[in-house]
Enzyme design. Structure first.
Site, PDB file in Angstrom:
ATOM      1  N   THR A 129      64.680  63.110  37.349  1.00 12.32           N
ATOM      2  CA  THR A 129      66.052  63.529  37.636  1.00 12.32           C
ATOM      3  C   THR A 129      66.568  64.524  36.601  1.00 12.32           C
ATOM      4  O   THR A 129      66.137  64.487  35.437  1.00 12.32           O
ATOM      5  CB  THR A 129      66.970  62.283  37.656  1.00 12.32           C
ATOM      6  OG1 THR A 129      68.319  62.708  37.671  1.00 12.32           O
ATOM      7  CG2 THR A 129      66.777  61.406  36.429  1.00 12.32           C
ATOM      8  N   ASP A 130      67.533  65.342  37.014  1.00  8.45           N
ATOM      9  CA  ASP A 130      68.185  66.241  36.048  1.00  8.45           C
ATOM     10  C   ASP A 130      69.077  65.467  35.075  1.00  8.45           C
ATOM     11  O   ASP A 130      69.503  66.009  34.051  1.00  8.45           O
ATOM     12  CB  ASP A 130      68.985  67.331  36.771  1.00  8.45           C
ATOM     13  CG  ASP A 130      70.090  66.806  37.702  1.00  8.45           C
ATOM     14  OD1 ASP A 130      70.235  65.575  37.843  1.00  8.45           O
ATOM     15  OD2 ASP A 130      70.805  67.645  38.279  1.00  8.45           O
ATOM     16  N   GLU A 131      69.359  64.191  35.398  1.00  2.90           N
ATOM     17  CA  GLU A 131      70.273  63.427  34.547  1.00  2.90           C
ATOM     18  C   GLU A 131      69.694  63.175  33.156  1.00  2.90           C
ATOM     19  O   GLU A 131      70.434  62.845  32.223  1.00  2.90           O
ATOM     20  CB  GLU A 131      70.659  62.097  35.214  1.00  2.90           C
ATOM     21  CG  GLU A 131      71.319  62.335  36.559  1.00  2.90           C
ATOM     22  CD  GLU A 131      71.988  61.118  37.153  1.00  2.90           C
ATOM     23  OE1 GLU A 131      72.395  60.223  36.401  1.00  2.90           O
ATOM     24  OE2 GLU A 131      72.114  61.072  38.393  1.00  2.90           O
ATOM     25  N   TYR A 155      70.432  54.292  33.478  1.00  2.00           N
ATOM     26  CA  TYR A 155      69.532  54.883  34.483  1.00  2.00           C
ATOM     27  C   TYR A 155      68.814  56.099  33.903  1.00  2.00           C
ATOM     28  O   TYR A 155      67.578  56.171  33.919  1.00  2.00           O
ATOM     29  CB  TYR A 155      70.336  55.280  35.737  1.00  2.00           C
ATOM     30  CG  TYR A 155      69.572  56.227  36.651  1.00  2.00           C
ATOM     31  CD1 TYR A 155      68.431  55.810  37.333  1.00  2.00           C
ATOM     32  CD2 TYR A 155      69.988  57.555  36.825  1.00  2.00           C
ATOM     33  CE1 TYR A 155      67.726  56.691  38.158  1.00  2.00           C
ATOM     34  CE2 TYR A 155      69.292  58.428  37.643  1.00  2.00           C
ATOM     35  CZ  TYR A 155      68.159  57.996  38.302  1.00  2.00           C
ATOM     36  OH  TYR A 155      67.455  58.859  39.104  1.00  2.00           O
ATOM     37  N   LYS A 159      64.812  56.734  33.041  1.00  2.00           N
ATOM     38  CA  LYS A 159      64.020  57.826  33.634  1.00  2.00           C
ATOM     39  C   LYS A 159      63.448  58.717  32.527  1.00  2.00           C
ATOM     40  O   LYS A 159      62.302  59.179  32.616  1.00  2.00           O
ATOM     41  CB  LYS A 159      64.869  58.652  34.603  1.00  2.00           C
ATOM     42  CG  LYS A 159      65.285  57.930  35.870  1.00  2.00           C
ATOM     43  CD  LYS A 159      64.124  57.508  36.765  1.00  2.00           C
ATOM     44  CE  LYS A 159      63.444  58.670  37.439  1.00  2.00           C
ATOM     45  NZ  LYS A 159      62.419  58.191  38.413  1.00  2.00           N
TER      46      LYS A 159
HETATM   47  N1  NAD Z   1      68.582  60.185  45.092  1.00  2.00           N
HETATM   48  C1  NAD Z   1      68.749  61.192  44.257  1.00  2.00           C
HETATM   49  O1  NAD Z   1      69.698  61.977  44.393  1.00  2.00           O
HETATM   50  C2  NAD Z   1      67.779  61.419  43.130  1.00  2.00           C
HETATM   51  C3  NAD Z   1      68.006  62.502  42.272  1.00  2.00           C
HETATM   52  C4  NAD Z   1      67.098  62.730  41.242  1.00  2.00           C
HETATM   53  C5  NAD Z   1      65.975  61.929  41.096  1.00  2.00           C
HETATM   54  N2  NAD Z   1      65.796  60.880  41.926  1.00  2.00           N
HETATM   55  C6  NAD Z   1      64.598  60.052  41.733  1.00  2.00           C
HETATM   56  O2  NAD Z   1      63.878  60.070  42.951  1.00  2.00           O
HETATM   57  C7  NAD Z   1      63.201  58.822  43.133  1.00  2.00           C
HETATM   58  C8  NAD Z   1      63.560  58.251  44.487  1.00  2.00           C
HETATM   59  O3  NAD Z   1      64.983  58.075  44.550  1.00  2.00           O
HETATM   60  P1  NAD Z   1      65.676  57.486  45.857  1.00  2.00           P
HETATM   61  O4  NAD Z   1      67.051  57.998  45.881  1.00  2.00           O
HETATM   62  O5  NAD Z   1      64.794  57.664  47.021  1.00  2.00           O
HETATM   63  O6  NAD Z   1      65.710  55.937  45.466  1.00  2.00           O
HETATM   64  P2  NAD Z   1      65.946  54.675  46.391  1.00  2.00           P
HETATM   65  O7  NAD Z   1      66.719  53.724  45.549  1.00  2.00           O
HETATM   66  O8  NAD Z   1      66.488  55.064  47.729  1.00  2.00           O
HETATM   67  O9  NAD Z   1      64.485  54.109  46.658  1.00  2.00           O
HETATM   68  C9  NAD Z   1      63.739  53.511  45.649  1.00  2.00           C
HETATM   69  C10 NAD Z   1      62.583  52.794  46.319  1.00  2.00           C
HETATM   70  O10 NAD Z   1      61.767  52.219  45.285  1.00  2.00           O
HETATM   71  C11 NAD Z   1      61.444  50.884  45.684  1.00  2.00           C
HETATM   72  N3  NAD Z   1      61.207  50.093  44.467  1.00  2.00           N
HETATM   73  C12 NAD Z   1      62.134  49.722  43.545  1.00  2.00           C
HETATM   74  N4  NAD Z   1      61.525  48.996  42.578  1.00  2.00           N
HETATM   75  C13 NAD Z   1      60.205  48.932  42.893  1.00  2.00           C
HETATM   76  C14 NAD Z   1      59.090  48.330  42.282  1.00  2.00           C
HETATM   77  N5  NAD Z   1      59.199  47.649  41.137  1.00  2.00           N
HETATM   78  N6  NAD Z   1      57.880  48.474  42.867  1.00  2.00           N
HETATM   79  C15 NAD Z   1      57.750  49.157  44.024  1.00  2.00           C
HETATM   80  N7  NAD Z   1      58.790  49.735  44.666  1.00  2.00           N
HETATM   81  C16 NAD Z   1      59.998  49.617  44.092  1.00  2.00           C
HETATM   82  C17 NAD Z   1      62.625  50.401  46.474  1.00  2.00           C
HETATM   83  O11 NAD Z   1      62.302  49.308  47.319  1.00  2.00           O
HETATM   84  C18 NAD Z   1      63.000  51.660  47.241  1.00  2.00           C
HETATM   85  O12 NAD Z   1      62.280  51.733  48.459  1.00  2.00           O
HETATM   86  C19 NAD Z   1      63.620  57.931  41.969  1.00  2.00           C
HETATM   87  O13 NAD Z   1      62.601  57.956  41.008  1.00  2.00           O
HETATM   88  C20 NAD Z   1      64.887  58.600  41.438  1.00  2.00           C
HETATM   89  O14 NAD Z   1      65.034  58.371  40.056  1.00  2.00           O
HETATM   90  C21 NAD Z   1      66.676  60.599  42.932  1.00  2.00           C
END
Ligand code: NAD
Length: 355
Positions: A129-131, A155, A159
């Protein structure tokens, strides 16, 4: 042809990536490893009959090792995480466990399978993430890949820890890695605790739109399919050991995003009278503006003011460019939510909104 583990592939971005990859590389074997936490949903993978879902924890290194061996995995695309900043403020432990220890568990299994012994061609792609770069002032330059890390929430700190571990496994052991740091995603399958699905569904259901602080926090909004194309470009063209920032080129204050949501919902009701019957509690059903639902609430603790992405490197090295601006991307997203009440209705209680 590749054999992939997609961790977190039943979550928002992971599921979009699995759908995308199944289209662009139908010959691949895809194993989704997902714990199905509150954010995971196996229905996000409906229609993908060739994809195998393994319900399990990335912290279980033996399980990861056995999946790599059984399916001759050569690529891991790592999305699994605890991902909601508000939840990290009230319960940080799960974030350290999944995001730091879970990522390390995957790295250990990948190193053992791919490096210890003869060595095999492989790639570990880490989605971050950019965070991790912290918060920008109004006229600061956007985050580049060399911006110093300054995470401000549990969070983003977790990350950041995972990013450093990926870097260390490349530098120390020679694991072939790429990392992408992306901005705020939106689109289909996003769990309705995050701003865009929450506000969209609240506007449809006549519930308050709870705006943190003065609503002037700025984020760079990225449609999830553009993000998936960026990850795909990292896998195909990214150099091992490198980091790529992926953005949507849409730097907007939250208030502007919320006004666009309200405008698009109002227009949708004006264009389709059947929506008033389906969503009778929406102000738009009575011809009133959705904007009347806007409610300012106490700001999030430690709320970062501004994120912005400099994606020059991804553009020049990967040929990446986002295809949508926010109004277009949101119009597609609203159309998806309007057509998939069957998907989001059962999730509303689970969302346990924290505002
Ligand atoms: N959503 C955003 O805007 C955003 C922005 C930047 C980065 N990200 C990164 O992208 C990735 C996906 O984000 P997202 O929004 O799809 O998240 P999300 O919360 O929708 O999905 C996370 C998934 O991971 C699974 N999970 C959680 N813990 C687990 C574990 N211990 N073992 C196996 N599976 C597990 C959950 O069941 C879920 O399906 C993350 O790494 C997040 O940090 C997201």
């Amino acid at each position: 042809m590749a054999n992939l583990i997609v961790t977190g592939g039943a979550g928002f971005i992971g599921a979009n990536f699995v759908h995308y990859r199944s289209k662009v590389a139908p010959e691949d074997k895809i194993i989704v490893l997902d714990l199905l936490t509150y954010a995971g949903n196996k229905h996000n993978l409906d229609g993908l009959d060739d994809v195998l879902l393994v319900e399990g924890d990335i912290c279980d290194t033996d399980l990861v090792s056995s999946i790599i061996a059984d399916h001759e995995i050569d690529t891991i695309v790592h999305f699994a995480a605890e991902s909601h900043v508000d939840r990290s403020i009230t319960g940080p432990d799960a974030f350290v466990t999944t995001n730091v220890i879970g990522t390390h568990s995957l790295l250990k299994a990948a190193k053992k399978a791919w490096l210890d012994g003869d060595g095999k061609p492989h790639r570990f792609h880490h989605v971050s993430t950019d965070e991790v770069y912290g918060s920008l002032g109004p006229s600061d330059p956007a985050f580049s890949e060399t911006t110093a890390y300054a995470p401000n929430s549990p969070y983003s700190a977790s990350k950041a820890g995972s990013d450093h571990l990926v870097r260390a496994y490349h530098h120390t052991y020679g694991l072939e890695t790429t990392t992408s740091n992306c901005s705020n995603n939106y689109g289909p399958f996003q769990f309705p605790e995050k701003l865009i699905p929450l506000f969209t569904l609240n506007a449809l259901n006549g519930k308050a739109l709870p705006i943190y602080g003065d609503g002037m926090n700025v984020r760079d909004w990225l449609h999830v399919e553009d993000h998936c194309r960026g990850i795909e470009a990292c896998l195909r063209k990214g150099k091992s050991g490198e980091v790529y920032n992926i953005g949507g080129g849409q730097e907007l204050p939250n208030l502007t995003v919320i006004e666009e949501i309200c405008r698009a919902v109002d227009n949708a009701f004006a264009a389709d009278p059947s929506l008033a019957k389906r969503f009778p509690n929406a102000p738009a059903a009575q011809g009133r503006p959705s904007a009347e639902l806007k409610t300012f609430v106490t700001d999030r603790m430690g709320h970062d003011r501004r994120y912005a992405i400099d994606e020059t490197k991804a553009r020049s090295e990967l040929g990446y460019a986002p295809a949508r601006d926010f109004p277009q991307g949101f119009a597609e997203t609203l159309a998806w939510f309007l057509s998939r009440e069957d998907w989001w209705m059962p999730l509303l209680e689970r969302a346990a909104i924290t505002r």
